[in-house]
Motif scaffolding. Sequence first.
Motif, PDB file in Angstrom:
ATOM      1  N   ALA A   1      -2.909   4.129  -4.993  1.00  0.00           N
ATOM      2  CA  ALA A   1      -3.019   3.540  -3.657  1.00  0.00           C
ATOM      3  C   ALA A   1      -2.088   2.346  -3.462  1.00  0.00           C
ATOM      4  N   THR A   2      -1.506   1.825  -4.556  1.00  0.00           N
ATOM      5  CA  THR A   2      -0.660   0.634  -4.470  1.00  0.00           C
ATOM      6  C   THR A   2       0.658   0.884  -5.185  1.00  0.00           C
ATOM      7  N   ILE A   3       1.763   0.583  -4.504  1.00  0.00           N
ATOM      8  CA  ILE A   3       3.089   0.693  -5.103  1.00  0.00           C
ATOM      9  C   ILE A   3       3.442  -0.664  -5.689  1.00  0.00           C
TER      10      ILE A   3
ATOM     11  N   PRO B   1       0.831  -1.216   0.000  1.00  0.00           N
ATOM     12  CA  PRO B   1       0.000   0.000   0.000  1.00  0.00           C
ATOM     13  C   PRO B   1       0.856   1.253   0.000  1.00  0.00           C
ATOM     14  N   GLU B   2       0.417   2.282  -0.619  1.00  0.00           N
ATOM     15  CA  GLU B   2       1.159   3.535  -0.671  1.00  0.00           C
ATOM     16  C   GLU B   2       1.276   4.152   0.718  1.00  0.00           C
TER      17      GLU B   2
ATOM     18  N   GLY C   1       1.369   9.381  -7.390  1.00  0.00           N
ATOM     19  CA  GLY C   1       1.134   9.367  -5.957  1.00  0.00           C
ATOM     20  C   GLY C   1       2.241   8.763  -5.122  1.00  0.00           C
ATOM     21  N   SER C   2       3.316   8.290  -5.762  1.00  0.00           N
ATOM     22  CA  SER C   2       4.391   7.628  -5.006  1.00  0.00           C
ATOM     23  C   SER C   2       5.499   8.569  -4.590  1.00  0.00           C
TER      24      SER C   2
ATOM     25  N   ARG D   1      -2.055  -1.474 -12.475  1.00  0.00           N
ATOM     26  CA  ARG D   1      -1.504  -1.307 -11.125  1.00  0.00           C
ATOM     27  C   ARG D   1      -0.604  -0.071 -11.052  1.00  0.00           C
ATOM     28  N   TRP D   2       0.131   0.203 -12.120  1.00  0.00           N
ATOM     29  CA  TRP D   2       1.029   1.369 -12.098  1.00  0.00           C
ATOM     30  C   TRP D   2       0.214   2.656 -11.974  1.00  0.00           C
TER      31      TRP D   2
END
Length: 461
Positions: A54-56, A28-29, A173-174, A49-50
């Motif tokens: 919300a997910t790295i 999770p981010e 968002g990362s 997914r990229w």
Amino acid sequence: MFDPQPTNPTARRLTCLFDYKWQTIERPESGGDWKTNKYPMRPRSLWTRWQDAATIIGVRFGTQTRYAMVDIDIGSDYHNADGLRTIQDALEMIGLVRSVLVRSSWSGGWHLYFPLPELVSSFSLACSLKHTLEAQGIAVKAGQCELFPNIKPYGKPWEVTEYNGHRLPLQPGSGSCLLDHNQNPTAGDLERFFWQWDFASKAQDMELLGPALEQGRELQRKRKRERPGKVGQWLADLRVELETGWTGAGQTNALLRAIATHGRVFEGLADDELAIYIEQMAYSRPGYHEHCNHQPQIPKKSKAWARWATRFYWPMGTPPKREVSTVSINDERRHDARQRIQWAVSQLAKAGQLKDTVSHRLAQLCQLAKTSAQTLYKNLDLWHPDQWCVIPQPEPVSPTKEACKETTSDPPKPLPDGPLHTLPPLLRCRPVTPLPKNLHPRGGEGVLGGERGFPQAEGRY
């Protein structure tokens, strides 16, 4: 059979570049531990997914790769302009002359990508990266300078080992973004990233990198063969014991044993030379004066451990000199004590001075046999009035064959005070006796047995 690709050209470029779909990683981010996906990540799923903030998502390497990446954490010694230049200069020596610098996340760490114009062996590239950087004194380890691909361990024939995984660049968002030549964030999306990627890949010197890949793999193969085995680990453990010394009470025998083993096996010493080595090493070990509670007994203990090590070990590189035996140093001490008690009792009995009471006899034997009351009570059968009797000696008569058969042998003689020499193959100690000058191998005065019969062991330090 090829997996369906995304329709977006930039997305296809991303999924084709990071195309190893097995054992992808994600978390999770907001934070948490990375987990490994057990199912393959198809190109379209990877792109989806990229885009998910919300997910790295992260990927690993296959047997071949078109890039290398150096991970420099925010707390690393190389997370500065000088450190970055040091790494870049080192890798330029093997043909990696251009790179793309990316901030990996909000934490501020750096990912330094080295694109390649063609596929190369992932393992060979990992070996070349590691040995090149280490040769320049750069610490290759997590938290400082971590390499992708890494030198993965060999698995068993039925197992598949994977390279380490890393997060994908510029994921929304990362916190990942491009950095300029001053390591400052700069505007740019995937298209800008791939523009820099293509520029860097065309500038790499593959004529230098090709031989470097072969040399790196060969160097790794040699280091693997030279990796210390059981003997090397044994020596390393002994050195740790010797360098640490005493750290508390109750460690004297363990340390003397380690010193004796090291001196015998790796220094090639024996008998008196080994005893002196043990004693001198013990005096010089850290913590001796603070924690050793047996300082007056060190010379005596050193001789005992020297006899034990000489009997049960041999110098490294020489044929084994020990027969299979389960006798320990405690057994040897017990046998030696019983011999001294037997000799003392026999001497007192012959002289008619052996006392009848237990207390007086105990005092006599403690003094003459040089042993403790505790040891005497462990060997009651040798001296106690209720368990021992004097065997009368026959009166002198004219010597006959029958009389010679019936007479008992002389009692054991006391141990000599002089030096001892070990006689192979029985490994029993005998007093050293001078040799006539004309019989000594060097023409001078000598001792029985000459010099040590074992060559010096290699690997002194």
